[in-house]
Design a protein around this motif. Structure first.
Motif, PDB file in Angstrom:
ATOM      1  N   ALA A   1      -0.175  -3.873 -10.506  1.00  0.00           N
ATOM      2  CA  ALA A   1      -1.388  -3.060 -10.667  1.00  0.00           C
ATOM      3  C   ALA A   1      -2.119  -3.420 -11.955  1.00  0.00           C
ATOM      4  N   ALA A   2      -1.356  -3.672 -13.025  1.00  0.00           N
ATOM      5  CA  ALA A   2      -1.978  -4.014 -14.304  1.00  0.00           C
ATOM      6  C   ALA A   2      -2.688  -5.365 -14.224  1.00  0.00           C
ATOM      7  N   VAL A   3      -2.042  -6.345 -13.637  1.00  0.00           N
ATOM      8  CA  VAL A   3      -2.649  -7.673 -13.502  1.00  0.00           C
ATOM      9  C   VAL A   3      -3.867  -7.603 -12.581  1.00  0.00           C
ATOM     10  N   TRP A   4      -3.768  -6.792 -11.543  1.00  0.00           N
ATOM     11  CA  TRP A   4      -4.918  -6.590 -10.645  1.00  0.00           C
ATOM     12  C   TRP A   4      -6.137  -6.122 -11.433  1.00  0.00           C
ATOM     13  N   GLY A   5      -5.920  -5.244 -12.388  1.00  0.00           N
ATOM     14  CA  GLY A   5      -7.019  -4.692 -13.173  1.00  0.00           C
ATOM     15  C   GLY A   5      -7.665  -5.682 -14.111  1.00  0.00           C
ATOM     16  N   LEU A   6      -7.047  -6.859 -14.304  1.00  0.00           N
ATOM     17  CA  LEU A   6      -7.640  -7.882 -15.165  1.00  0.00           C
ATOM     18  C   LEU A   6      -8.633  -8.768 -14.408  1.00  0.00           C
ATOM     19  N   GLN A   7      -8.692  -8.611 -13.111  1.00  0.00           N
ATOM     20  CA  GLN A   7      -9.611  -9.423 -12.312  1.00  0.00           C
ATOM     21  C   GLN A   7     -11.056  -8.950 -12.503  1.00  0.00           C
ATOM     22  N   PRO A   8     -12.012  -9.795 -12.139  1.00  0.00           N
ATOM     23  CA  PRO A   8     -13.420  -9.375 -12.182  1.00  0.00           C
ATOM     24  C   PRO A   8     -13.660  -8.152 -11.302  1.00  0.00           C
TER      25      PRO A   8
ATOM     26  N   LEU B   1       4.700   1.569  -3.243  1.00  0.00           N
ATOM     27  CA  LEU B   1       3.916   0.818  -2.273  1.00  0.00           C
ATOM     28  C   LEU B   1       2.658   1.587  -1.880  1.00  0.00           C
ATOM     29  N   ALA B   2       2.816   2.897  -1.630  1.00  0.00           N
ATOM     30  CA  ALA B   2       1.662   3.707  -1.232  1.00  0.00           C
ATOM     31  C   ALA B   2       0.603   3.746  -2.325  1.00  0.00           C
ATOM     32  N   ALA B   3       1.035   3.992  -3.560  1.00  0.00           N
ATOM     33  CA  ALA B   3       0.081   4.088  -4.666  1.00  0.00           C
ATOM     34  C   ALA B   3      -0.594   2.750  -4.944  1.00  0.00           C
ATOM     35  N   THR B   4       0.176   1.656  -4.865  1.00  0.00           N
ATOM     36  CA  THR B   4      -0.379   0.340  -5.166  1.00  0.00           C
ATOM     37  C   THR B   4      -1.368  -0.103  -4.081  1.00  0.00           C
ATOM     38  N   LEU B   5      -1.074   0.198  -2.841  1.00  0.00           N
ATOM     39  CA  LEU B   5      -2.007  -0.127  -1.765  1.00  0.00           C
ATOM     40  C   LEU B   5      -3.355   0.554  -1.982  1.00  0.00           C
ATOM     41  N   LYS B   6      -3.311   1.824  -2.355  1.00  0.00           N
ATOM     42  CA  LYS B   6      -4.564   2.555  -2.574  1.00  0.00           C
ATOM     43  C   LYS B   6      -5.378   1.934  -3.706  1.00  0.00           C
ATOM     44  N   LEU B   7      -4.675   1.424  -4.710  1.00  0.00           N
ATOM     45  CA  LEU B   7      -5.370   0.838  -5.859  1.00  0.00           C
ATOM     46  C   LEU B   7      -5.872  -0.571  -5.569  1.00  0.00           C
ATOM     47  N   THR B   8      -5.058  -1.369  -4.898  1.00  0.00           N
ATOM     48  CA  THR B   8      -5.358  -2.804  -4.788  1.00  0.00           C
ATOM     49  C   THR B   8      -5.783  -3.245  -3.395  1.00  0.00           C
ATOM     50  N   GLY B   9      -5.789  -2.330  -2.431  1.00  0.00           N
ATOM     51  CA  GLY B   9      -6.274  -2.697  -1.117  1.00  0.00           C
ATOM     52  C   GLY B   9      -5.258  -3.426  -0.263  1.00  0.00           C
ATOM     53  N   PRO B  10      -5.733  -4.117   0.772  1.00  0.00           N
ATOM     54  CA  PRO B  10      -4.831  -4.676   1.793  1.00  0.00           C
ATOM     55  C   PRO B  10      -4.185  -6.003   1.442  1.00  0.00           C
ATOM     56  N   SER B  11      -4.452  -6.555   0.284  1.00  0.00           N
ATOM     57  CA  SER B  11      -3.946  -7.898  -0.016  1.00  0.00           C
ATOM     58  C   SER B  11      -2.422  -7.977   0.027  1.00  0.00           C
TER      59      SER B  11
END
Length: 998
Positions: free
Chosen positions: A743-750, A801-811
């Protein structure tokens, strides 16, 4: 080899002089035990020496040398040695030596039989076991037991013959030892037995269970503690075998054990072991216990047993019948549905809490407090009736009743802090008054009663303040802070710690309101950050650092700034003071500093990560236990092994005879015996430290993500294998941290990539680094998720898994293979067929939940939590997959609809809420399911529970808005409006708002 000198040195080991013993031992190990001749001499001593202690010691050491030297002995000598040792053992009068010699014979047989030697041993032993001489029968049955234990599968072919023999010897008319040996052997046979292939042997063992029970009963009636313990151990072993071994007699066995536990004339040790067996039944045979519906009987029996506690405290460490009964109530509440435990307890509580007998009042409130942790949600629904009762008993004229009520308050506050906090106006003054009274009456260090009350009051306040809002707690600070601060200087370390811990909790809950007291408290506590001269001082140092970390979170970075560097130095020093808890405290403090200062914590990051990585990569030694005279104080107490509390019993003769399993002068063990320990995993201090360390990594990653980038690759490399660690706490921490890292690395994306769109295939692909990390985490999750036995770990995976899906989508689930595996696991959880939901130990496929009585389908609250979080995964999938979720919904629809029709309101409310989210996610793709959804949702509009109705209204509104099945909508429209209209007048659970919106 100088035989004379060897024998002389060997005798020195028995000298009452530690220095002489150490010197002799060192010489034997370095100069003699490396030579094959040493084994020959030891065997000669065993069969011919007149000294009992020397023969016993010779047996112990010979057994450890057999694997190393037996093959090296001249073949011509071996037949004579075998004959002499076997004959001498048959004639040995001392049981200690007999059993030690039997172990030597078994060690030799393990080598010989594999090479085709000593072919007549088995027949000789069978003949001895059937001899007319009792001692021969005792030796024969015991060596057969040890041989079965050692050779395992090699003895499988002889099981029918052995069962025929032990079916007779278990009824030996002269020797209780023969009966016990027969039971021990039968338990080993049960482990080896292939119950599907050898039905005849299975039937024989099943028929012998009543006779084994008779042996246990005889040992109890004779007050033979050692043999009673051995018998209980046999039944514990059988409990871990294939469930069909005990199934036929399981109900009768439960009743027998219950009767022992409730028998006030029986020895306390037998009663506590019976209760321990019942606890294991609940854990290992939970589904069977539910099907038999024995929870109510056991709960009420335990409630009565607790009345025997008298003035004893519930939290003392000594094992007693009353405390064991409380422990069983705890296990029952955690593993069985509320209807079988908590409901009957509450229904029968009145005669206890209203009794003129203070012991019965105490028992009632203790039992109530004990079951809170296992069923907090149900207890919460009854809190309006429970709280007045608890408050009344907290003002009881008897001190022991007030103390028990205080314990109940603490337990309620720990699990229901927010709801209990609503009663703060009544409860907080009562707690403060109770504390004041004890402080005023305290007569000195010998006044344990008032000292215990002070500690308990502090602990209760500690738990209660977690549920108070900042503005509410602010009104109590002027009363609480001075009282706790006063106890900082109390001479008793545990009282200091309780007060400091409570003040840390007060600071954490009061937040900025604590600022006026901050400097004063920090000054008062500063001396305890450096203390290190005793174990008590180090424990207090831990509590102090924990409290200071909480204060930092409360007041913020600026006021705390001047304390940071000294405390970082103190916590770094704590890593090197040989105190596991202090190492954990250091890590937790660093995690709090990362939360408070975020990027401002960067100057310390390199050193912190280095120390944490060293902890995570540290070796975990095997279980290293030396039980000698120093361990005498442990007898009768509990230690934690494999996450479970285990009672330490006094040594039996068998254990002394096999003393080399505990202490081996040669320092060498038979490697083949390691398999006996394969399933025993000790929760070591190192493992517990790793649990904390890996969780703190997650805190640091979350709050210093960009600064943490250089450490990400190494972090994944270290933590990934920990998802399969033997200790479930480490597994949970590793899974949680990996998802936090993603989740943290996801947040570093554009930003444009972070704004994902629902559906597959992906409309917005993450960066390559994120994709790679996601694949690693998904693979790790799927590798353990389906086979994980620990419920809490599965729940943790579900939540993350549930929380991360909501944050980062279907990837994370864009790979078809991932979706397939995920679907299978979620479906098994919904259908209660997942590994963590089945009975522990070997599972009888004929006892699946679908085949059991409908009452078994009811879940305990911990069981429901696994399902509830699996439903959260479904909600998240609906959100991230959008219309493409319809294919997944097809798989889980039946299971969700089953919960929507449950007899439990919380299950219905959750399931209907999940249906609403599925409808929302699918959008128009919900159309094919319109009819089936209308059917269940229209029915739930008339539900007796307001929460269910409210969720049903919301779901129907979404269904009407999203479905394109105009015919079905039109057909139900008038009926919908007719059922919605009455709901406009309801105020509960958002029903009116949802009805108006619909």
């Amino acid at each position: 080899m100088d035989t004379k000198k060897f024998v002389q040195l060997f005798g020195e080991i028995l000298a009452p002089d530690t220095a002489r013993v150490k010197a002799a031992t060192a010489t034997l190990k370095s100069e003699y035990y490396t030579l094959p001749e040493s084994l020959t001499v030891l065997l000669q001593l065993l069969v011919s020496n007149e000294s009992l202690p020397l023969r016993q010691l010779a047996a112990t050491q010979a057994r450890s040398l057999v694997p190393k030297h037996w093959k090296a002995l001249p073949d011509g000598q071996k037949p004579q040695i075998r004959q002499h040792i076997l004959q001498r053992t048959l004639e040995e009068e001392q049981q200690l030596v007999r059993h030690g010699a039997a172990r030597v014979i078994t060690a030799i047989a393990k080598i010989d039989l594999s090479g085709g030697d000593w072919p007549d041993l088995f027949d000789t032993l069978v003949q001895a076991a059937g001899s007319e001489t009792p001692r021969h029968r005792e030796v024969g049955t015991y060596i057969l037991f040890t041989t079965i234990e050692a050779l395992e599968e090699d003895m499988a072919a002889k099981i029918p013959q052995l069962l025929e023999l032990f079916g007779k010897t278990i009824n030996d008319p002269q020797s209780a030892e023969v009966k016990i040996n027969s039971m021990l052997a039968l338990s080993r046979i049960a482990i080896l037995l292939d119950t599907e292939e050898d039905e005849a042997s299975l039937k024989t063992i099943q028929e012998l269970i009543p006779q084994m029970v008779a042996v246990l009963k005889a040992a109890i009636d004779a007050s033979d503690e050692d043999r009673t313990t051995q018998c209980f151990e046999v039944f514990q072993t059988l409990l871990g075998c294939d469930s069909v071994v005990l199934n036929k007699h399981f109900k009768d066995l439960l009743q027998f054990m219950t009767n022992i536990a409730a028998n006030t004339e029986a020895e306390e040790d037998a009663r506590t072991q019976a209760l321990s067996f019942l606890m294991q039944c609940v854990r290992f045979r939970k589904l069977k216990m539910q099907g038999l519906r024995v929870g109510e009987q056991l709960t009420l029996k335990c409630l009565e047993i607790v009345t025997e506690m008298g003035d004893a405290d519930a939290d003392d460490e000594d094992i007693t019948t009353g405390r064991s009964a409380l422990a069983l109530i705890d296990v029952l509440a955690e593993n069985l549905p509320p209807s079988q435990v908590v409901v009957p307890l509450l229904q029968n509580l009145g005669p206890y809490v209203n009794s003129p007998d203070p012991d019965r009042r105490k028992a009632g409130i203790l039992a109530l407090g004990t079951c809170v942790e296992g069923a907090p949600d149900f207890i919460n629904t009854q809190l309006h009736e429970i709280f007045p009762l608890v408050l009344r008993l907290f003002q009881d004229p008897e001190d022991k009743v007030r103390r028990a009520a205080l314990d109940a308050i603490m337990r309620l506050a720990e699990d229901l802090a927010e709801d209990l906090g609503k009663e703060h106006e009544k409860l907080m003054p009562a707690l403060v008054k109770h504390l004041d009274t004890a402080m005023k009456q305290l007569a000195g260090p010998e006044d344990t009663k008032n000292m215990d009350t002070i500690k308990a009051s502090c602990n209760a306040i500690d738990a209660l303040v977690d549920g108070l809002d900042e503005d509410v707690l602010q009104g109590y600070l002027s009363e609480l802070v001075p009282r706790m601060s006063k106890l900082f200087t109390h001479p008793d370390f545990k009282i200091k710690a309780a007060a400091i811990g409570a003040l840390g909790a007060i600071a954490a809950s009061s937040k900025q309101a604590f600022t006026p007291y901050f400097e004063q408290v920090m000054t008062a506590l500063s001396e305890y950050v450096q203390i290190k001269d005793s174990e008590e001082e180090l424990d207090l140092r831990c509590t102090t650092c924990d409290a200071m970390g909480a204060m930092a979170l409360a007041v913020g970075g600026e006021p705390f700034q001047r304390y940071v560097r000294p405390l970082m130095q103190a916590t770094e020093e704590g890593l090197h003071l040989d105190h596991p808890k202090l190492r954990e405290t250091s890590f937790l403090f660093w995690g709090n500093m990362a939360k408070v200062y975020k990027n401002g914590f960067k100057p310390f990051l390199e050193g912190v990560i280095k120390a944490i990585f060293e902890s995570l990569e540290s070796e975990e030694s095997d279980l290293d236990v030396e039980l000698g005279e120093e361990a005498a104080d442990l007898v009768g107490k509990e230690v934690t092994i494999g996450g479970r509390k285990v009672k330490v019993s006094a040594f039996t003769d068998d254990e002394l005879a096999a003393a080399d399993e505990i202490e081996d002068l040669d320092g060498m063990e038979d490697d083949d015996d390691d398999s006996d320990w394969a399933d025993l995993q000790a929760v070591t201090a190192v493992a517990q430290e790793k649990e904390i360390a890996v969780e703190v990594v997650g805190d640091i990653v979350t709050h210093l993500t960009r600064d943490y980038i250089p450490y990400i690759e190494k972090t994944v490399e270290i933590i990934l294998p920990m998802t399969e660690h033997a200790y479930e706490g480490v597994r949970r921490g590793a899974i949680g941290t990996l998802y936090r890292l993603y989740a943290a690395v996801w947040g570093l994306q554009p930003d444009e990539i972070q704004k994902w769109k629902p559906g597959l295939p992906l409309q917005q692909k993450p960066t390559d680094e994120v994709v790679k990390l996601g694949e690693v985490i998904a693979t790790a999750t799927l590798a353990i998720w389906n086979d994980e036995e620990d419920r809490a770990t599965v729940t943790e995976i579900n939540r993350n898994l549930a929380a991360t899906l909501k944050l980062t989508g279907p990837s994370l689930v864009s790979n078809p293979a991932t979706m397939t595996s995920l679907s299978q696991t979620v479906l098994s959880l919904l259908n209660k067929q997942h590994t963590c939901q089945l009975d522990m130990g070997p599972f009888d496929s004929n006892s699946s939940p679908d085949d059991l009585d409908p009452g078994v389908i009811e879940s305990s609250e911990y069981d429901w939590l696994v399902i509830d979080t699996a439903l959260d995964v479904i909600v998240s999938l609906a959100q991230v997959l959008g219309p493409t979720f319809s294919e997944f919904y097809k798989l889980v629809e039946k299971s969700i609809l089953r919960f929507a029709s449950s007899s439990e309101s919380y299950e219905r409310a959750t399931a209907v809420g999940v249906l609403a989210e599925c409808i929302r996610g699918m959008d128009s793709a919900v159309t094919p399911y319109t009819s089936s959804l209308f059917k269940i949702l229209m029915h739930r509009l008339q539900d007796e529970d307001a929460g269910v109705k409210s969720n049903a209204v919301f779901a129907i509104g979404l269904l009407v808005a999203n479905s394109e099945d105009e015919r079905e909508i039109g057909k139900n429209f008038n009926n919908i409006m007719a059922k919605l209209e009455p709901l406009l007048g309801e105020e509960e659970a958002r029903t009116k708002d949802n009805a108006a919106g619909c």
